[in-house]
Design a protein around this motif. Structure first.
Motif, PDB file in Angstrom:
ATOM      1  N   ALA A   1       2.730 -19.884  -6.111  1.00 30.16           N
ATOM      2  CA  ALA A   1       3.448 -18.703  -6.578  1.00 30.16           C
ATOM      3  C   ALA A   1       4.770 -18.585  -5.791  1.00 30.16           C
ATOM      4  O   ALA A   1       4.744 -18.334  -4.516  1.00 30.16           O
ATOM      5  CB  ALA A   1       2.410 -17.462  -6.666  1.00 30.16           C
ATOM      6  N   GLU A   2       5.842 -18.601  -6.674  1.00 36.49           N
ATOM      7  CA  GLU A   2       6.871 -18.301  -5.945  1.00 36.49           C
ATOM      8  C   GLU A   2       7.633 -16.901  -6.567  1.00 36.49           C
ATOM      9  O   GLU A   2       7.747 -16.550  -7.632  1.00 36.49           O
ATOM     10  CB  GLU A   2       7.975 -19.235  -6.230  1.00 36.49           C
ATOM     11  CG  GLU A   2       7.541 -20.568  -5.537  1.00 36.49           C
ATOM     12  CD  GLU A   2       8.830 -21.685  -5.665  1.00 36.49           C
ATOM     13  OE1 GLU A   2       8.659 -22.615  -5.032  1.00 36.49           O
ATOM     14  OE2 GLU A   2       9.486 -21.517  -6.483  1.00 36.49           O
ATOM     15  N   LEU A   3       7.761 -15.714  -5.476  1.00 39.25           N
ATOM     16  CA  LEU A   3       8.371 -14.590  -5.796  1.00 39.25           C
ATOM     17  C   LEU A   3       9.751 -14.613  -5.280  1.00 39.25           C
ATOM     18  O   LEU A   3      10.228 -14.684  -4.156  1.00 39.25           O
ATOM     19  CB  LEU A   3       7.704 -13.497  -4.916  1.00 39.25           C
ATOM     20  CG  LEU A   3       6.074 -13.469  -5.354  1.00 39.25           C
ATOM     21  CD1 LEU A   3       5.483 -12.429  -4.510  1.00 39.25           C
ATOM     22  CD2 LEU A   3       5.736 -13.249  -6.648  1.00 39.25           C
ATOM     23  N   SER A   4      10.689 -14.131  -6.246  1.00 36.92           N
ATOM     24  CA  SER A   4      11.976 -14.052  -5.922  1.00 36.92           C
ATOM     25  C   SER A   4      12.174 -12.613  -5.978  1.00 36.92           C
ATOM     26  O   SER A   4      12.300 -12.205  -7.020  1.00 36.92           O
ATOM     27  CB  SER A   4      13.114 -14.966  -6.967  1.00 36.92           C
ATOM     28  OG  SER A   4      12.645 -16.263  -6.753  1.00 36.92           O
ATOM     29  N   ILE A   5      13.219 -12.123  -5.018  1.00 35.60           N
ATOM     30  CA  ILE A   5      13.553 -10.694  -5.142  1.00 35.60           C
ATOM     31  C   ILE A   5      14.940 -10.821  -4.306  1.00 35.60           C
ATOM     32  O   ILE A   5      15.688 -11.591  -4.145  1.00 35.60           O
ATOM     33  CB  ILE A   5      12.577  -9.777  -4.080  1.00 35.60           C
ATOM     34  CG1 ILE A   5      12.860 -10.318  -2.714  1.00 35.60           C
ATOM     35  CG2 ILE A   5      11.020  -9.854  -4.519  1.00 35.60           C
ATOM     36  CD1 ILE A   5      11.868  -9.463  -1.736  1.00 35.60           C
ATOM     37  N   HIS A   6      15.301  -9.362  -4.255  1.00 36.29           N
ATOM     38  CA  HIS A   6      16.905  -9.311  -3.814  1.00 36.29           C
ATOM     39  C   HIS A   6      16.559  -9.565  -2.442  1.00 36.29           C
ATOM     40  O   HIS A   6      15.593  -9.370  -1.665  1.00 36.29           O
ATOM     41  CB  HIS A   6      17.412  -7.772  -3.794  1.00 36.29           C
ATOM     42  CG  HIS A   6      17.533  -7.435  -5.250  1.00 36.29           C
ATOM     43  ND1 HIS A   6      16.799  -6.577  -6.041  1.00 36.29           N
ATOM     44  CD2 HIS A   6      18.542  -7.808  -6.061  1.00 36.29           C
ATOM     45  CE1 HIS A   6      17.360  -6.219  -7.167  1.00 36.29           C
ATOM     46  NE2 HIS A   6      18.437  -6.984  -7.471  1.00 36.29           N
ATOM     47  N   GLY A   7      17.849 -10.280  -1.725  1.00 38.79           N
ATOM     48  CA  GLY A   7      17.773 -11.048  -0.430  1.00 38.79           C
ATOM     49  C   GLY A   7      17.754 -10.070   0.640  1.00 38.79           C
ATOM     50  O   GLY A   7      18.462 -10.818   1.848  1.00 38.79           O
TER      51      GLY A   7
ATOM     52  N   GLY B   1       0.821  -1.237  -0.156  1.00 44.54           N
ATOM     53  CA  GLY B   1      -0.017  -0.129   0.208  1.00 44.54           C
ATOM     54  C   GLY B   1       0.730   1.268  -0.031  1.00 44.54           C
ATOM     55  O   GLY B   1       0.459   2.441  -0.350  1.00 44.54           O
ATOM     56  N   GLU B   2       2.071   1.176   0.281  1.00 43.03           N
ATOM     57  CA  GLU B   2       2.990   2.329   0.414  1.00 43.03           C
ATOM     58  C   GLU B   2       3.755   2.746  -0.882  1.00 43.03           C
ATOM     59  O   GLU B   2       4.404   3.518  -1.162  1.00 43.03           O
ATOM     60  CB  GLU B   2       3.883   2.222   1.699  1.00 43.03           C
ATOM     61  CG  GLU B   2       3.265   2.256   2.845  1.00 43.03           C
ATOM     62  CD  GLU B   2       4.327   2.039   3.965  1.00 43.03           C
ATOM     63  OE1 GLU B   2       5.417   2.051   3.901  1.00 43.03           O
ATOM     64  OE2 GLU B   2       3.928   1.459   5.299  1.00 43.03           O
ATOM     65  N   GLY B   3       3.851   1.536  -1.866  1.00 42.64           N
ATOM     66  CA  GLY B   3       4.169   1.913  -2.943  1.00 42.64           C
ATOM     67  C   GLY B   3       5.204   0.503  -3.427  1.00 42.64           C
ATOM     68  O   GLY B   3       5.007  -0.435  -2.898  1.00 42.64           O
ATOM     69  N   ASP B   4       6.190   0.602  -4.457  1.00 41.71           N
ATOM     70  CA  ASP B   4       6.959  -0.462  -4.821  1.00 41.71           C
ATOM     71  C   ASP B   4       8.160  -0.919  -3.708  1.00 41.71           C
ATOM     72  O   ASP B   4       8.471   0.372  -3.098  1.00 41.71           O
ATOM     73  CB  ASP B   4       7.842   0.025  -6.203  1.00 41.71           C
ATOM     74  CG  ASP B   4       6.874   0.198  -7.263  1.00 41.71           C
ATOM     75  OD1 ASP B   4       5.994  -0.387  -7.244  1.00 41.71           O
ATOM     76  OD2 ASP B   4       7.588   0.513  -8.232  1.00 41.71           O
ATOM     77  N   ILE B   5       8.113  -1.930  -3.772  1.00 39.60           N
ATOM     78  CA  ILE B   5       9.159  -2.541  -2.859  1.00 39.60           C
ATOM     79  C   ILE B   5      10.348  -2.997  -3.389  1.00 39.60           C
ATOM     80  O   ILE B   5      11.501  -2.742  -3.103  1.00 39.60           O
ATOM     81  CB  ILE B   5       8.747  -4.017  -2.275  1.00 39.60           C
ATOM     82  CG1 ILE B   5       7.288  -3.694  -1.605  1.00 39.60           C
ATOM     83  CG2 ILE B   5       9.804  -4.623  -1.400  1.00 39.60           C
ATOM     84  CD1 ILE B   5       6.498  -4.733  -0.515  1.00 39.60           C
ATOM     85  N   ASP B   6      10.466  -3.948  -4.628  1.00 40.85           N
ATOM     86  CA  ASP B   6      11.512  -4.191  -5.419  1.00 40.85           C
ATOM     87  C   ASP B   6      11.076  -4.918  -6.451  1.00 40.85           C
ATOM     88  O   ASP B   6      10.047  -5.275  -6.745  1.00 40.85           O
ATOM     89  CB  ASP B   6      12.105  -5.317  -4.563  1.00 40.85           C
ATOM     90  CG  ASP B   6      13.578  -5.768  -5.016  1.00 40.85           C
ATOM     91  OD1 ASP B   6      13.991  -4.988  -5.719  1.00 40.85           O
ATOM     92  OD2 ASP B   6      14.229  -6.910  -4.532  1.00 40.85           O
ATOM     93  N   GLU B   7      12.133  -5.119  -7.377  1.00 40.17           N
ATOM     94  CA  GLU B   7      11.916  -5.657  -8.964  1.00 40.17           C
ATOM     95  C   GLU B   7      11.630  -7.224  -8.340  1.00 40.17           C
ATOM     96  O   GLU B   7      12.371  -7.743  -7.296  1.00 40.17           O
ATOM     97  CB  GLU B   7      13.057  -5.611 -10.051  1.00 40.17           C
ATOM     98  CG  GLU B   7      14.214  -5.872  -9.383  1.00 40.17           C
ATOM     99  CD  GLU B   7      15.333  -5.572 -10.583  1.00 40.17           C
ATOM    100  OE1 GLU B   7      14.887  -5.400 -11.623  1.00 40.17           O
ATOM    101  OE2 GLU B   7      16.434  -5.488 -10.146  1.00 40.17           O
ATOM    102  N   ALA B   8      11.015  -8.152  -9.334  1.00 37.72           N
ATOM    103  CA  ALA B   8      10.798  -9.634  -8.732  1.00 37.72           C
ATOM    104  C   ALA B   8      10.499 -10.415 -10.172  1.00 37.72           C
ATOM    105  O   ALA B   8      10.246 -10.069 -10.974  1.00 37.72           O
ATOM    106  CB  ALA B   8       9.721  -9.504  -7.599  1.00 37.72           C
TER     107      ALA B   8
END
Length: 455
Positions: A84-90, A60-67
């Motif tokens: 569903a599996e979401l991979s983002i920066h660790g 709700g506050e905006g973008d978190i990371d590319e994924a």
């Protein structure tokens, strides 16, 4: 299939290059769509299974990371559900914020082992295969990893199935013969029954015999390095550890407390304890160290008893040999590069395994590794053939073996075939419990409570 949708971080709770969050359940895609937007604009809920999508995660506050999102459709997933599996920066902040967004979108926190539990309940893998998952994760060496992978591939399940199928066939034949006499079913001969019991008992005995060796590969072995001062205990400790873990000097009594390190020798994790030199001393601090060393000898799973070949056998050497009578022990005759003054006949009389080494140069290290494998019997097992992993499995196999022996005994003393059948059914029930084909919810709860969250 469960009606709830769960989510958890499935990578380590530490900063890393990549972090993965797994979502599983009937609403996995619709919940993930509230958090993830693909660059293509196509929602995961309308995408096919086994597809990969690039985009961004947000709250709700905006973008978190590319994924990167990977889409799985039931039943073709690890859990057998929509996933569903979401991979983002660790980064931990990024992972926890994304997970919180998934909770806000309707997922609930996954319990320890809940993903694997759902895979088991949905028929994607057997209970022994599920238990091997944590063994894979916690494997501390090549042999342990190979054993766990074989278990995950169903090696243990197949070994148990071969025994179970033979016993089920015999029990079914006996019951049919007793219940339907008008059908003219031939009686199962005593020789055939004895053969079935013998082969089942032999296979279960092999499994149980290998349990302790398999546990050594998985859990490691409490190992004490003991001997007189200046026998080379600390030098041996450093050789096995591959670094200067213990202080080495020519001054007797340098090691006053227990120095510990875990090393891998011949595929076996050894929790080494370098102890104070065994001798009578008036030094108050050293005396405490010697007492601790003697106490540690009594609880060790393996003792490396170090003797100095350049010195004559003393009373402390003999006391050490005597103390090693009731524990697995290897006599390590050190300083093989110096002129020998040791009475080898006494050593060989008190130890089944005697190894000659030079801890300073490393000569004899391979022989010591082989001796450790033979003493712990890890060299006698094949990790690929399927091993019992847990106390639960061992107990079920033990009960099955006892029931098989009971059936054989009933047959031998001439009891009715009904009595033989009762014992056979007891063996089959224990094996079904082992594989999870007939298991209580309490047992399932116990198995998966040992898992980590996210697996």
């Amino acid at each position: 299939m469960s009606q709830s949708t769960i989510a958890a971080i499935s990578t380590a709770q530490a900063p890393g290059g990549i972090g993965l969050i797994r979502v599983s359940g009937p609403d996995a895609q619709s919940i993930a769509d509230k958090v993830f937007t693909a660059k293509s604009g196509k929602p995961l809920s309308s995408a096919k299974g086994y597809t990969v999508h690039y985009g961004r995660v947000h709250d709700g506050e905006g973008d978190i990371d590319e994924a990167i999102a990977i889409n799985y459709r039931a039943p073709a997933s690890f859990t057998g559900e929509n996933v569903a599996e979401l991979s983002i920066h660790g980064g931990l902040y990024l992972l926890r914020r994304t997970l919180r967004a998934l909770y806000d979108a309707g997922a609930r926190p996954a319990q320890p082992g809940e993903f694997t539990r759902r895979a088991f309940l949905n028929g994607k893998l057997g209970l022994t295969e599920a238990e091997s998952v944590m063994e894979l994760i916690s494997a501390r060496g090549e042999q342990a990893a190979r054993a766990a992978l074989a278990g995950h591939d169903g090696a243990l399940e197949r070994r148990i199935a071969s025994v179970k199928d033979a016993l089920v066939s015999a029990a079914a034949h006996l019951e049919a013969w007793a219940d339907y006499p008008e059908e003219d079913i031939p009686e199962l001969g005593a020789d055939e029954l004895r053969r079935v019991f013998f082969e089942a008992n032999r296979e279960l005995e092999h499994l149980l015999d290998a349990f302790d060796a398999g546990r050594a590969l998985r859990e490691g072995v409490d190992t004490v390095i003991a001997g007189k001062p200046n026998a080379g205990k600390s030098t041996l400790m450093n050789l096995l550890a591959g670094c200067e873990r213990s202080i080495v000097t020519d001054v007797a009594g340098t090691t006053r407390d227990i120095v510990e390190e875990t090393v891998l020798v011949g595929g076996v994790p050894l929790r080494l304890a370098d102890t104070a030199g065994l001798r009578e001393t008036d030094d108050a601090v050293e005396k405490i160290g010697v007492e601790r060393a003697r106490s540690r000898l009594k609880t060790a799973q393996l003792v490396l008893a170090v003797f100095d070949s350049s010195r004559r056998l003393g009373e402390e050497d003999k006391r050490l040999a005597h103390a090693c009578r009731d524990v697995p022990a290897i006599a390590v005759v050190n300083k093989s590069d110096l002129e020998s003054k040791l009475d080898y006949s006494y050593i060989e009389k008190h130890f089944q395994q005697v190894v000659f080494i030079s801890a300073r140069s490393g000569e004899g290290l391979e022989a010591l590794s082989r001796a450790i494998g033979e003493t712990l019997r890890t060299s006698q097992i094949d990790p690929n053939e399927g091993l019992l992993f847990t106390e639960r499995q061992r107990d079920a196999a033990r009960r099955a073996k006892e029931s098989v022996e009971e059936a054989a005994r009933a047959l031998r003393i001439g009891m009715t075939l009904d009595a033989v059948t009762v014992s056979l059914e007891g063996a089959v029930a224990a094996l079904l419990e082992l594989t999870g084909e007939r298991v209580t919810e309490a047992v399932v709860d116990e198995v998966f409570s040992r898992f980590c969250v996210g697996k």
